[in-house]
Design a protein around this motif. Sequence first.
Motif: not given
Lengths: 446, 507
Positions: A42-43, A46, A53, A59, B82, B428-429
Amino acid sequence: MPNFIEKPRYSCALGGALATVTALPDAIPIMHATSGCGGNFTWAQSGGGGLQVGGLCGGLSVPSSNVQEPEIVFGGTDRLAEQIRTTLEVMEGRLFVVLTSCVTDMIGDDVRRTVEELTTPDLPVIAAETAGFKGNSYYGYDAVLQSLFRGFVEKTSKKVRKKVNLWGIVPSLDVFWRGNIEAIRSLLLKLDLDVNTFFARDDSLDRIRTSAAAELNIVVSDAYGVSAARVFEEEHGTPFITLPLPIGPTGTDGFLREIGQVLSIRKNLVEKLIGTENDFFYRYLDPLTDPYNDFDMQRYAVVVGDCNYSYGITRFLSDDLGWIPELAVCTDLPGSNEAETLAERFTHLDSGLRPAFVFETNTSEIIGHLTKRWPGSNGQRYYNAFSPAFVVGSSLDRELAASLGAAHLSISFPVTNRVVLDRGYTGYQGGLHLVEDLLGAIVATR
Amino acid sequence: MSYFDQKEPPKREDRLHACIARGDTICGLANRKGCQYMNEGDRLFTQGSICQLLPALAIMNTFPDSAILVHGAVGCGSCIHSQNAVVKTGNAARGRPAKDGLWFSTALDETDVIGGGEEKLEAAIIEIDRRYRPGNIFVVAACIPALAGDDIDTLVQTLQPRVSARLLPVHCEGFKTRIWATAYDSVYHSLGRNLLNEEGQRMPVLQDELEEIKEEYRRKHTVNVMTVSSMGRTDELELQRLLEALGLSANFFPVYARPEEMYKVTRAALSVSTCPTHDDYLLGYLKEKYGVPYIIGTMPIGIESTGLWIRDVAAFFGLEGQAERLIEQEERELKEALKEFEPIFAGKRALVSAGEIRAFVTAGLLAELGFEIIGIRSFHHDEFADKEYERLAAQTEKDYMVNIANAQPFEEANLIQKLKPDIFLGHWNGNGTAAKLGVPACVIYHTAMNFIGYKGVYEIARRLAKQLKNTAYNRNLSKHVRLPYAQNWYEEDPFKYIRQAGGESHA
């Protein structure tokens, strides 16, 4: 394999597999993994996915067995079975794909057996072996396709004329995957083909299930999805061709001619389409003519990308835009056959240019390859500099561009500094997009 | 024997009896009589979240002149794409060049899994040292090495004399702990074992009486402000402003600290935590080994919490009077400025989800702004949250739901459908679930934004007011996209899949 990879521009097999399943219509991935794999991908999206995402089930929503030390010691199949059962209760999907990981493959969990016990015709569950140590994201993409072809696509002895499958564009890792698939698909529809592309908006699980009726599989990549195409041929008897990702008129003309020939489509139908599309491309390009020439927008170029983009973009720059690509870098390490095919392509560009082509996984080494090709100044009074220049690569190549005083555009992963939804660079329209984005970067501060 | 004498820190399940699965209420948690900690329950259905590798990398990425070598499969560390963007911005905010970080993977393959990855790791360290010349190489173990039997500590020890970079082993095996906050301990463990004990080498050769007095004065007025990437530069500056108002100076540690200067953390009058869930592991060590006392109170988010944080520090230095004057003036000005938002927030119902302490103090802040708190989701529970449960329980008239969950958005989706909040604040997310259900969402943590101190209260209020002005994006989205959950899941008990100790599920 090298001893290390600097700033890898892909994730592992599980990462690629997860993105692939997430992109399939109505599919739900189930990771048999530790808890961190999901968040890690996910990161990564992102950070590098052009601000895309997840998806329907991506995610942090992805079901995951989150195995811990007890499972490592005593085995994780009970936990997996429990996770599959509860996933079928909580999640709404029409296909469930179990993806294995480093630790669950290392402890030797019999995932296939667990899956066979729990799959039903109404709620099919299949599995793919996608431990991170098996390969990178591209490997994971291929592994999921293989598992679909083996475990989900129904056998049929009947091939349907003009029905084709197309793959080779890796969801998420190719940030422009949606646009790239759509553009090729819409061109093939104009040849009256019935095209199944797995991940595009008109695709469905039903179309995938019946995809064995295709008379041809088209892989728009020299490397990605090729093993899966072999599996498809073994399982379902459909032959395949591999072609480079068609970007812009020259690449797409060749692509359509090749498809026309293999499928024995009437030549004038293909040529008519090529004619119409070229007219369209150049009619739209026409008004750019004054600025293009007045500003001298021709550039020397360095292209950095994966197996698909390193060649596709170089060819566009060389044969459509009339730029001078001096160095092309592939940041992936494909198998030796694929590597050879890809390298060979750079030796016969229509422009007659022969850019240097290298496989290089370390970002910091790229400048060295350029210096070898184009030696730096020795302080001489007259020096034919590598300028004006452009770097087409990923966001990680901005420092290279800055060191060359070159403009820059992020296309290959990671794309940190752009927002991408339906944009694509394939086909004729994609060529126009690419012109817009390249020249847009040049005039951005105007 | 200190934890720091071991190669690896203990996991927090053992050290702090932390847990990740519970459905409860704020009063229920505040009144847990005779039960110091909860069971280690988990769920029958789980979703992926993060492991200790991710927050650990987030911290390590910020260290200048350092390379990170992840020893694992090529995907472990993909998250850095990220984090790298965050660190570039963070460097720019600190007046440093906004350059990409330097990270590597040993990209272990099948051969390494069978034969072990030590040889490859050794070759990688030597080559990275020679080609890239970093001051430090953090050698980070992901899952595979532990299973393949690699001994990174011994390897690093043997190799150290042969390379010029300082080698720092860090253990981040994802399968070893459910509590990803163990990441902070893993990084602190490595810093504590390797970087703090350099005082001897750094002492000036020529002693000067005036310099000695100055140094002593500096030490007496310096406070270590612990921050493991839990705040951005604007937040740091707010705490610096408040400490300076008391005549104290702040040494922010460890993010963005230069490894060669990290020993300075041992030369301070006091260490103060900015988030109790982050720092206790190192703070205990700093006290035990270097005699630096510490305070672990609350996180300075919200009016009351910021006041508490200031009072704690001030009391240590005997500055209570100054602190009261500072707080009185700050609160007066802030409350005056917040008046324009009161009508917008009054009675709006908020659901909050974040890391343990942040979730609770942000809920406190929202209550101060006039919101009604209808639920809190916290990534884990340990003893540091007890004080927060009590404060919130005392503050509220109505009891409300508390869900301990390492993300698990399926429980969140169910809760949002049932509770129907007017606003959601998530990590976040972690805002996507609320967004797709049409609820306005406000990110609860982001290093480019201000959350901490009095300025933070005002900035959060400003953001909330802005976001509530037009909620069309999420509202439109919810009409056209769906979450991946089955319709009947929304009818179920949200905590149905929580397995309590003893193996029984909640329902």
